[in-house]
Design a protein around this motif. Structure first.
Motif, PDB file in Angstrom:
ATOM      1  N   ILE A 357      45.160  36.203  35.744  1.00  0.00           N
ATOM      2  CA  ILE A 357      44.169  36.594  36.764  1.00  0.00           C
ATOM      3  C   ILE A 357      42.743  36.655  36.205  1.00  0.00           C
ATOM      4  CG2 ILE A 357      43.466  38.466  38.324  1.00  0.00           C
ATOM      5  CD1 ILE A 357      46.076  38.118  39.555  1.00  0.00           C
ATOM      6  N   ASP A 370      44.803  34.553  45.863  1.00  0.00           N
ATOM      7  CA  ASP A 370      44.863  35.739  46.730  1.00  0.00           C
ATOM      8  C   ASP A 370      45.351  35.371  48.135  1.00  0.00           C
ATOM      9  OD1 ASP A 370      44.103  37.458  44.770  1.00  0.00           O
ATOM     10  OD2 ASP A 370      42.003  37.612  45.397  1.00  0.00           O
ATOM     11  N   MET A 373      48.996  34.687  48.068  1.00  0.00           N
ATOM     12  CA  MET A 373      49.762  35.947  48.033  1.00  0.00           C
ATOM     13  C   MET A 373      49.824  36.568  49.434  1.00  0.00           C
ATOM     14  SD  MET A 373      50.979  36.764  45.009  1.00  0.00           S
ATOM     15  CE  MET A 373      51.102  38.549  44.934  1.00  0.00           C
ATOM     16  N   LEU A 398      42.703  41.950  46.554  1.00  0.00           N
ATOM     17  CA  LEU A 398      41.701  40.921  46.826  1.00  0.00           C
ATOM     18  C   LEU A 398      40.635  41.004  45.732  1.00  0.00           C
ATOM     19  CD1 LEU A 398      41.910  39.154  49.326  1.00  0.00           C
ATOM     20  CD2 LEU A 398      40.026  40.431  50.313  1.00  0.00           C
ATOM     21  N   SER A 399      40.441  39.917  45.042  1.00  0.00           N
ATOM     22  CA  SER A 399      39.470  39.919  43.947  1.00  0.00           C
ATOM     23  C   SER A 399      38.038  40.001  44.495  1.00  0.00           C
ATOM     24  CB  SER A 399      39.632  38.639  43.145  1.00  0.00           C
ATOM     25  OG  SER A 399      38.452  38.336  42.480  1.00  0.00           O
ATOM     26  N   GLU A 429      43.583  45.858  49.118  1.00  0.00           N
ATOM     27  CA  GLU A 429      43.067  46.657  47.996  1.00  0.00           C
ATOM     28  C   GLU A 429      41.858  45.959  47.391  1.00  0.00           C
ATOM     29  OE1 GLU A 429      45.764  47.854  44.951  1.00  0.00           O
ATOM     30  OE2 GLU A 429      47.327  48.482  46.367  1.00  0.00           O
ATOM     31  N   LYS A 483      45.330  55.032  36.877  1.00  0.00           N
ATOM     32  CA  LYS A 483      46.333  55.661  36.015  1.00  0.00           C
ATOM     33  C   LYS A 483      45.743  56.352  34.794  1.00  0.00           C
ATOM     34  CE  LYS A 483      47.888  51.031  34.558  1.00  0.00           C
ATOM     35  NZ  LYS A 483      47.703  50.326  35.847  1.00  0.00           N
ATOM     36  N   GLY A 518      50.429  54.538  38.328  1.00  0.00           N
ATOM     37  CA  GLY A 518      50.868  54.721  36.940  1.00  0.00           C
ATOM     38  C   GLY A 518      51.612  56.021  36.703  1.00  0.00           C
TER      39      GLY A 518
HETATM   40  P1  C2E Z   1      46.448  46.871  40.022  1.00  0.00           P
HETATM   41  O1  C2E Z   1      46.132  46.275  41.350  1.00  0.00           O
HETATM   42  O2  C2E Z   1      45.781  48.146  39.669  1.00  0.00           O
HETATM   43  O3  C2E Z   1      48.025  47.025  39.969  1.00  0.00           O
HETATM   44  C1  C2E Z   1      48.675  48.076  39.339  1.00  0.00           C
HETATM   45  C2  C2E Z   1      49.116  47.681  37.993  1.00  0.00           C
HETATM   46  O4  C2E Z   1      49.665  48.819  37.355  1.00  0.00           O
HETATM   47  C3  C2E Z   1      50.241  46.643  38.025  1.00  0.00           C
HETATM   48  O5  C2E Z   1      50.107  45.827  36.889  1.00  0.00           O
HETATM   49  C4  C2E Z   1      51.461  47.507  37.879  1.00  0.00           C
HETATM   50  O6  C2E Z   1      52.575  46.809  37.356  1.00  0.00           O
HETATM   51  C5  C2E Z   1      50.956  48.534  36.906  1.00  0.00           C
HETATM   52  N1  C2E Z   1      51.747  49.752  36.965  1.00  0.00           N
HETATM   53  C6  C2E Z   1      52.402  50.259  38.029  1.00  0.00           C
HETATM   54  N2  C2E Z   1      53.025  51.415  37.699  1.00  0.00           N
HETATM   55  C7  C2E Z   1      52.755  51.648  36.401  1.00  0.00           C
HETATM   56  C8  C2E Z   1      53.105  52.700  35.481  1.00  0.00           C
HETATM   57  O7  C2E Z   1      53.798  53.657  35.788  1.00  0.00           O
HETATM   58  N3  C2E Z   1      52.607  52.605  34.220  1.00  0.00           N
HETATM   59  C9  C2E Z   1      51.824  51.564  33.841  1.00  0.00           C
HETATM   60  N4  C2E Z   1      51.388  51.533  32.593  1.00  0.00           N
HETATM   61  N5  C2E Z   1      51.470  50.561  34.682  1.00  0.00           N
HETATM   62  C10 C2E Z   1      51.928  50.607  35.944  1.00  0.00           C
HETATM   63  P2  C2E Z   1      50.280  44.279  36.980  1.00  0.00           P
HETATM   64  O8  C2E Z   1      51.315  43.910  37.949  1.00  0.00           O
HETATM   65  O9  C2E Z   1      50.389  43.793  35.575  1.00  0.00           O
HETATM   66  O10 C2E Z   1      48.904  43.831  37.585  1.00  0.00           O
HETATM   67  C11 C2E Z   1      47.736  44.033  36.874  1.00  0.00           C
HETATM   68  C12 C2E Z   1      46.542  43.772  37.714  1.00  0.00           C
HETATM   69  O11 C2E Z   1      46.458  42.401  38.047  1.00  0.00           O
HETATM   70  C13 C2E Z   1      46.559  44.505  39.038  1.00  0.00           C
HETATM   71  O12 C2E Z   1      46.139  45.831  38.864  1.00  0.00           O
HETATM   72  C14 C2E Z   1      45.564  43.684  39.827  1.00  0.00           C
HETATM   73  O13 C2E Z   1      44.265  44.078  39.510  1.00  0.00           O
HETATM   74  C15 C2E Z   1      45.799  42.314  39.297  1.00  0.00           C
HETATM   75  N6  C2E Z   1      46.644  41.560  40.255  1.00  0.00           N
HETATM   76  C16 C2E Z   1      47.977  41.466  40.362  1.00  0.00           C
HETATM   77  N7  C2E Z   1      48.304  40.647  41.382  1.00  0.00           N
HETATM   78  C17 C2E Z   1      47.146  40.226  41.947  1.00  0.00           C
HETATM   79  C18 C2E Z   1      46.809  39.349  43.042  1.00  0.00           C
HETATM   80  O14 C2E Z   1      47.649  38.800  43.748  1.00  0.00           O
HETATM   81  N8  C2E Z   1      45.478  39.147  43.308  1.00  0.00           N
HETATM   82  C19 C2E Z   1      44.517  39.762  42.560  1.00  0.00           C
HETATM   83  N9  C2E Z   1      43.245  39.520  42.872  1.00  0.00           N
HETATM   84  N10 C2E Z   1      44.790  40.584  41.537  1.00  0.00           N
HETATM   85  C20 C2E Z   1      46.081  40.811  41.237  1.00  0.00           C
END
Ligand code: C2E
Ligand code: MG
Ligand code: MG
Length: 559
Positions: A357, A370, A373, A398-399, A429, A483, A518
Motif C-alpha cells: 500500500i 481502493d 476493494m 480510502l487513501s 475510513e 492502537k 489493536g
Molecule cells: P488500518 O486501516 O489502521 O487497519 C488496522 C490495522 O491494524 C490492520 O493491519 C490490522 O490487521 C491491524 N490490527 C488489527 N488488530 C490488531 C491488534 O490487535 N494488534 C495489532 N498489532 N494490529 C492489529 P493491516 O491489515 O496490516 O493493514 C495495515 C494498513 O494498511 C491499514 O491500517 C490501512 O491503513 C492499510 N490498508 C489495508 N487495506 C487497505 C485498503 O484496501 N485500502 C487502503 N487505502 N489502505 C488499506
C-alpha cells in the motif's frame, strides 16, 4: 673532446629505453637514465626550471628541480636551453660541465641540445599523464575527487583486504538549486566547496577518507566507521557562511544513505549501488533524512519494483483478497461490524498491505485498489443479503490520494449502488490530513457521504496533526482510536492511559461513537470497559479473516 659515434649511439639507445619508464622530473630513475649520457658528455649537474606561462617566467615565478648530479660542477660553464610547449609551459634547462675538464666541443654542445630536447619531450609526456589522471579522477568544477576515483580507491582497499574498516555514504544536498538561484552559480559552488571542506574536517586520514562528487549536488564519501555518527549529524544540517564580512550563513542539509561495508565486500560497484539505494529511500522518507543499507532495505527496493511491475496485471487477475476483521461490542461480545483489509495473494504467498500500500500510494495506483476493494465488499454484502444472512456494517479504507478527484463522491456512490447495497452497510475510513487543500476535499467528502447515509470514520485517530480541528469541524460517525494509545509506555506509563480516557470521554460528549483498534489482551478490554468504551477491534477477538471464515462469524450471529 671527440665523441665515439658507436659509443654515443649505444648510450643514447640506453637512455631512451630507460626514459620510457620514468614517470616525471622528480622520479629517481631519471638520474639513472641520464647516467650514461651524463658521463659521456661530462655533465656534473642538470637543473630544470618550470614556468606555467611565459609571463610567470618573466616574473621569475617557477618551480625548480635537479634532474641529475654527478661530481663537482663548474658553475661558470653552463649550457642553457629554453623550451616552450603548445600549452605555453616554459621549461629552462641549465646543464653544467664537470669542474676541471676541457670546454665542451661544438659537437658535444649539439648533443647537449638533443639531450635537453629529449628531456623536454619525456618530462612533458609525464606532465600529460598527470593531466590525464587529473581529468580522469577529479571533478573539474569543485576540484575534488570524482566517482571514478572513488571506485579506484575502494578497489584498492578491497585488494588490500581493508575495506571492512570503512563506511560509505551517498548524499544529496537538499534544495541546492534554490541556493544557486539566491547567490548565483559561482557563489553556490563556493558554498558547496566550503561544505565539503568542513566535512573533511571530520576525517583523520584524508589519504584514505574522502568525499567524491558524483555530479551536481550529489556526492559519495568513504570514511572510517568511527566517524559515521559525526558525518550523519553533519549532513542533518550544517551552517555554512556565505559572506564572512556580514556574517551571513546558510543551513545546508542533505539526505543520505549509509553502508557499513562488510570485510567480505569484493566489488566497488556493490558499494556504490547500496549507498545509492539507501539514499533513494532516504529521499522518499519525510521522517528520516538518513537511511542505513541493510537486507530489509533491499527487500523494500525489491518490493517497489515488484509492486510497480506486477500491480496492473494482479488487479486484472483479482489477486487481491478482501479480509474481514470483526468489530466487537464489549457488553455481549457480539459481532457488530467489520473492517475490510486488503491482502495480495501472489503465487503461494499472502502479502500484507504494509508491503504494497505505501508503494501504491506514491502513485495514483492506490485509487484503483481502493475502488476494487469497495467493489468486492459490495459484491460480498449483496451475496450475503441474497443468501438471507444477517449482515453487519463493513468499513472500507480510502487513501488520501483520492483527494483531488472531483468525482470521488459520485464514484463511491456509483460503486455501491451498482450492487444495490443499502448505504447503511458501508462505512468509509479516512485518515487525518495535514494540509489545508486536502482538508477542504476531506470536508466535502465527509459531508457528501453523510448526506447519502454513508457513515464515515476517522482512522488512526491521535497519530496525525490536526485531530481536534478535524473532529470539531466534520460530522464523523466514528472515531477509531489508534492502537498506540494501548501501549504501556515505560518512561511515562500513565500518559497513554490518561489520553485514551479523555479521547473516549470527549467523543462521547460530542456524540461521536469511538472504537479502539489493536485490542490484544483481556487487560485492554478491561481498561476500555472502565472508560465506558464498548467497541473494540483487535487480535484479542479475531485477526483479519479470509472471507469464508468471516462468513462463519456471520452465521454465529444468526444463531
Ligand atoms: P488500518 O486501516 O489502521 O487497519 C488496522 C490495522 O491494524 C490492520 O493491519 C490490522 O490487521 C491491524 N490490527 C488489527 N488488530 C490488531 C491488534 O490487535 N494488534 C495489532 N498489532 N494490529 C492489529 P493491516 O491489515 O496490516 O493493514 C495495515 C494498513 O494498511 C491499514 O491500517 C490501512 O491503513 C492499510 N490498508 C489495508 N487495506 C487497505 C485498503 O484496501 N485500502 C487502503 N487505502 N489502505 C488499506
Ligand atoms: Mg482502517
Ligand atoms: Mg487504523
Amino acid at each position: 673532446m671527440e665523441l665515439n659515434a658507436v659509443q654515443y649511439g649505444e648510450t643514447l639507445d640506453n637512455f631512451l629505453m630507460k626514459m620510457e619508464k620514468v614517470s616525471g622530473d622528480d622520479d629517481p630513475d631519471c638520474q639513472a637514465a641520464i647516467q650514461g649520457l651524463g658521463s659521456l658528455l661530462r655533465i656534473a649537474l642538470i637543473r630544470v626550471t618550470f614556468y606555467m606561462t611565459p609571463e610567470k617566467e618573466s616574473q621569475g615565478i617557477g618551480e625548480e628541480c635537479i634532474l641529475y648530479r654527478d661530481g663537482a660542477a663548474d658553475m661558470q660553464r653552463c649550457y642553457q636551453q629554453r623550451e616552450i610547449s603548445s600549452s605555453r609551459n616554459v621549461v629552462v634547462y641549465h646543464i653544467y660541465q664537470k669542474a676541471d675538464e676541457p670546454d665542451w666541443s661544438r659537437q658535444e654542445k649539439d648533443k647537449l641540445q638533443v639531450l635537453a630536447k629529449m628531456l623536454f619531450v619525456y618530462n612533458g609526456r609525464a606532465r600529460i599523464t598527470e593531466m590525464a589522471q587529473y581529468l580522469l579522477y577529479y571533478d573539474r568544477e569543485l576540484k575534488i575527487y570524482n566517482l571514478t576515483y572513488f571506485r579506484k580507491h575502494t578497489d584498492e582497499m578491497i585488494a588490500k583486504n581493508r575495506i571492512g574498516e570503512f563506511t560509505a555514504c551517498h548524499f544529496d544536498l537538499n534544495h541546492f538549486s534554490n541556493v544557486n538561484q539566491q547567490v548565483g552559480m559561482e557563489r553556490g559552488n563556493q558554498i558547496m566547496f566550503s561544505f565539503i571542506r568542513r566535512l573533511y574536517e571530520l576525517f583523520t586520514n584524508p589519504e584514505e577518507e574522502m568525499v567524491c562528487r558524483v555530479g551536481g549536488d550529489v556526492f559519495i564519501a568513504i570514511f572510517y566507521h568511527r566517524h559515521t555518527d559525526a558525518v550523519k549529524r553533519f549532513l542533518e544540517g550544517t551552517e555554512i557562511s556565505i559572506d564572512t564580512s556580514i556574517r551571513t550563513t546558510i543551513l545546508i542539509t542533505a539526505s543520505a544513505g549509509f553502508y557499513t561495508i562488510p570485510p567480505a565486500c569484493r566489488n566497488s560497484s556493490d558499494i556504490v549501488d547500496r549507498v545509492t539505494m539507501a539514499n533513494s529511500v532516504a529521499k522518499e522518507l519525510v521522517t528520516e533524512s538518513a537511511v542505513f543499507y541493510n537486507e530489509e532495505l533491499l527487500q523494500h527496493i525489491n518490493d517497489v519494483t515488484m509492486v510497480q511491475n506486477l500491480f496492473p496485471d494482479a488487479l486484472k487477475k483479482e489477486e487481491f483478497l478482501v479480509y474481514y476483521q470483526p468489530k466487537v461490542y464489549l457488553k455481549n461480545y457480539e459481532l457488530i461490524g467489520a473492517e475490510a483489509l486488503c491482502r495480495w495473494q501472489h503465487k503461494d504467498e499472502i502479502i500484507p498491505p504494509g508491503r504494497f500500500i505505501p508503494i501504491l500510494e506514491q502513485s495514483k495506483a492506490i485509487c484503483a485498489l481502493d475502488f476494487y476493494m469497495l467493489d468486492h465488499v459490495c459484491r460480498d454484502i449483496r451475496k450475503w443479503l441474497d443468501e438471507g444472512r444477517k449482515v453487519v456494517k463493513v468499513s472500507v479504507n480510502l487513501s488520501r490520494c483520492h483527494f483531488g478527484n472531483m468525482n470521488l463522491l459520485r464514484d463511491i456512490l456509483d460503486t455501491i449502488d451498482k450492487h444495490h447495497v443499502p448505504h447503511q452497510y458501508i462505512e468509509i475510513e479516512l485518515t487525518e490530513t495535514t494540509t489545508d487543500v486536502s482538508f477542504k476535499d476531506l470536508k466535502d467528502i465527509v459531508f457528501g457521504l453523510q448526506a447519502h447515509g454513508i457513515s464515515t470514520a476517522v482512522d488512526d485517530f491521535g497519530t496525525g496533526y490536526s485531530s481536534l480541528n478535524l473532529v470539531r469541524e466534520l460530522p464523523w460517525n466514528m472515531i477509531k482510536i489508534d492502537k498506540s494509545f494501548l501501549e504501556t509506555n515505560e518512561s511515562a506509563p500513565q500518559q497513554n492511559r490518561v489520553m485514551l480516557k479523555h479521547i473516549i470521554a470527549m467523543s462521547q460528549e460530542m456524540g461521536i461513537t469511538s472504537i479502539v483498534e489493536g485490542v490484544e489482551t483481556i487487560e485492554h478490554v478491561k481498561m476500555l470497559k472502565e472508560n465506558n468504551c464498548f467497541l473494540a477491534q483487535g487480535f484479542c477477538f479475531d485477526r483479519p479473516l479470509p472471507k469464508n471464515i468471516f462468513e462463519n462469524r456471520l452465521e454465529q450471529l444468526m444463531a
